[in-house]
Write a protein that holds these residues in place. Structure first.
Motif, PDB file in Angstrom:
ATOM      1  N   LEU A 174       0.832  -1.205   0.000  1.00 37.45           N
ATOM      2  CA  LEU A 174       0.000   0.000   0.000  1.00 37.45           C
ATOM      3  C   LEU A 174       0.862   1.247   0.000  1.00 37.45           C
ATOM      4  N   ILE A 175       1.875   1.270   0.859  1.00 41.55           N
ATOM      5  CA  ILE A 175       2.772   2.424   0.924  1.00 41.55           C
ATOM      6  C   ILE A 175       3.462   2.626  -0.427  1.00 41.55           C
ATOM      7  N   THR A 176       3.900   1.548  -1.028  1.00 40.12           N
ATOM      8  CA  THR A 176       4.590   1.644  -2.317  1.00 40.12           C
ATOM      9  C   THR A 176       3.648   2.122  -3.418  1.00 40.12           C
ATOM     10  N   ALA A 177       2.415   1.605  -3.418  1.00 38.01           N
ATOM     11  CA  ALA A 177       1.448   2.001  -4.451  1.00 38.01           C
ATOM     12  C   ALA A 177       1.120   3.490  -4.355  1.00 38.01           C
ATOM     13  N   ILE A 178       0.865   3.968  -3.135  1.00 39.64           N
ATOM     14  CA  ILE A 178       0.533   5.383  -2.970  1.00 39.64           C
ATOM     15  C   ILE A 178       1.745   6.258  -3.246  1.00 39.64           C
ATOM     16  N   GLY A 179       2.939   5.807  -2.820  1.00 40.11           N
ATOM     17  CA  GLY A 179       4.159   6.558  -3.125  1.00 40.11           C
ATOM     18  C   GLY A 179       4.415   6.648  -4.613  1.00 40.11           C
ATOM     19  N   ALA A 180       4.159   5.564  -5.346  1.00 42.21           N
ATOM     20  CA  ALA A 180       4.341   5.580  -6.794  1.00 42.21           C
ATOM     21  C   ALA A 180       3.346   6.520  -7.463  1.00 42.21           C
ATOM     22  N   MET A 181       2.119   6.549  -6.967  1.00 41.04           N
ATOM     23  CA  MET A 181       1.131   7.485  -7.513  1.00 41.04           C
ATOM     24  C   MET A 181       1.568   8.926  -7.284  1.00 41.04           C
ATOM     25  N   PHE A 182       2.081   9.216  -6.096  1.00 36.10           N
ATOM     26  CA  PHE A 182       2.534  10.567  -5.780  1.00 36.10           C
ATOM     27  C   PHE A 182       3.676  11.000  -6.696  1.00 36.10           C
ATOM     28  N   ALA A 183       4.612  10.083  -6.960  1.00 38.46           N
ATOM     29  CA  ALA A 183       5.785  10.434  -7.755  1.00 38.46           C
ATOM     30  C   ALA A 183       5.493  10.446  -9.254  1.00 38.46           C
ATOM     31  N   ALA A 184       4.737   9.469  -9.731  1.00 40.27           N
ATOM     32  CA  ALA A 184       4.526   9.328 -11.176  1.00 40.27           C
ATOM     33  C   ALA A 184       3.329  10.128 -11.677  1.00 40.27           C
ATOM     34  N   PHE A 185       2.280  10.250 -10.841  1.00 42.95           N
ATOM     35  CA  PHE A 185       1.058  10.954 -11.250  1.00 42.95           C
ATOM     36  C   PHE A 185       0.605  11.877 -10.123  1.00 42.95           C
ATOM     37  N   PRO A 186       1.304  12.969  -9.879  1.00 40.91           N
ATOM     38  CA  PRO A 186       0.961  13.841  -8.747  1.00 40.91           C
ATOM     39  C   PRO A 186      -0.448  14.409  -8.830  1.00 40.91           C
ATOM     40  N   ALA A 187      -0.944  14.692 -10.028  1.00 42.84           N
ATOM     41  CA  ALA A 187      -2.307  15.221 -10.147  1.00 42.84           C
ATOM     42  C   ALA A 187      -3.338  14.153  -9.774  1.00 42.84           C
ATOM     43  N   TRP A 188      -3.078  12.918 -10.118  1.00 42.00           N
ATOM     44  CA  TRP A 188      -3.954  11.801  -9.738  1.00 42.00           C
ATOM     45  C   TRP A 188      -3.948  11.630  -8.220  1.00 42.00           C
ATOM     46  N   TYR A 189      -2.765  11.642  -7.650  1.00 38.51           N
ATOM     47  CA  TYR A 189      -2.621  11.540  -6.194  1.00 38.51           C
ATOM     48  C   TYR A 189      -3.402  12.654  -5.488  1.00 38.51           C
TER      49      TYR A 189
END
Length: 333
Positions: free
Chosen positions: A63-78
């Motif tokens: 979960l931490i990795t998935a949310i971290g990846a969203m923050f880094a790769a797709f900040p607008a999605w996050y």
């Protein structure tokens, strides 16, 4: 595929890993009072908890990795996801914190009332995320009131729509079945027998809910590719019930894992190429290309992911292998 699409697929894989692994954790937690009862109630509850004791916190790393990846790769999605679903996600965080504390503290006192309170926290901390994740992802696929400024205007009442509620019920039932099959595989004695009975009882409800939810998803948001994935997910769930009846717990658990993975893949497939559709106007949809970070950032992330993700998978696989034996009352007495 270009890098934004690669990272969309990577994030889908991370969420799939989280739901497959943490899904049976949630199921085990929800089944705690059902499987731990009778004269040996405390011993059986310890068997249930010890079955996931070595792995539950490692599963949350996904979960931490998935949310971290969203923050880094797709900040607008996050940003859109975390702001638009603030209350449900806050509830998930509170539930996960309470669940983690309960695992650590229930054994600190021999007082039955003390343990009962922490057991309730485990059940609550497992049921709430199991339902809420289905609610959230169903709403992500359905879309939210997203304006041209990228601000989500949907309120909590908007998120409690019929499609999303069916999604929440589906993940709840699916994780209960997944957890019951895991306990049938991982334990022995009375807990194993009760787990097999619980799995047989949960299978029809889980299959019906999954079929209804995926058919609804396919009708409103699906494609020819997602219908194949959805069929695989439903077929795997039916196969799990048949395998469990024959005493093939290992294959049954693999089948429920395929059902969970197929469900997640169907949702991400229905979402593609958007990451957050808008109910106000399709022109306001947040797409993969529009939400992605700069190519240089995605390139750096790709090198980091290629280096560290295999290590995480190898370590977690090793931990499952080390703690592969069945848990019985003899191990907790």
């Amino acid at each position: 595929m270009d890098l934004p699409t690669v990272w969309f697929v990577a994030i889908a894989v991370l969420w799939t890993g989280y739901f497959v692994l943490e899904g049976f954790d949630f199921g085990v937690g929800m089944l705690l009072p059902v499987l731990g009862r009778g004269p040996e109630r405390e011993a059986d509850r310890r068997v249930v908890i010890n079955a996931i004791g070595p792995v539950w916190d490692g599963n949350e790393v996904w979960l931490i990795t998935a949310i971290g990846a969203m923050f880094a790769a797709f900040p607008a999605w996050y940003a859109g996801l975390l702001s638009g679903f603030y209350l449900p996600l806050l509830l998930v965080i509170v539930a996960l914190i309470g669940r983690g504390v309960a695992f650590e503290y229930r054994g600190k006192s021999d007082d039955p009332r003390w343990r009962a309170r922490w057991d309730a926290a485990i059940v609550f901390g497992s049921a709430v995320p199991a339902f809420t994740w289905g609610l959230v992802f169903a709403n992500v696929v359905r879309g939210v009131e997203l304006g041209p400024d990228g601000v989500v205007r949907s309120g909590l009442a908007d998120l409690l729509n019929p499609y999303a509620l069916v999604g929440g019920i589906t993940t709840l039932a699916l994780f209960v079945l997944h957890g019951a099959v895991f306990l049938a595989l991982k334990t022995d004695g009375p807990v194993r027998r009760r787990a097999r009975a619980a799995a047989r009882a949960a299978a029809p409800a889980a299959a019906a809910a999954l079929f209804a939810f995926l058919m609804w998803t396919q009708a409103d948001h699906g494609s020819p590719a997602t219908v194949v994935v959805a069929a695989v997910a439903v077929g795997a769930l039916l196969a799990a019930a048949a395998l469990l009846a024959r005493g093939r717990e290992g294959w049954a658990f693999a089948a429920t894992a395929v059902a969970v993975a197929g469900t997640t893949a169907a949702l991400f497939g229905a979402l593609f190429p958007a990451v957050l559709p808008s109910l106000l106007d399709p022109a306001f949809d947040l797409t993969i290309a529009g939400a992605a970070s700069a190519p240089y950032t995605l390139g750096i992330l790709s090198w980091i992911g290629a280096g560290f993700l295999p290590l995480v998978v190898l370590y977690q696989s090793w931990s499952y292998w080390v703690f592969r034996r069945r848990v019985t009352r003899a191990h907790v007495s």
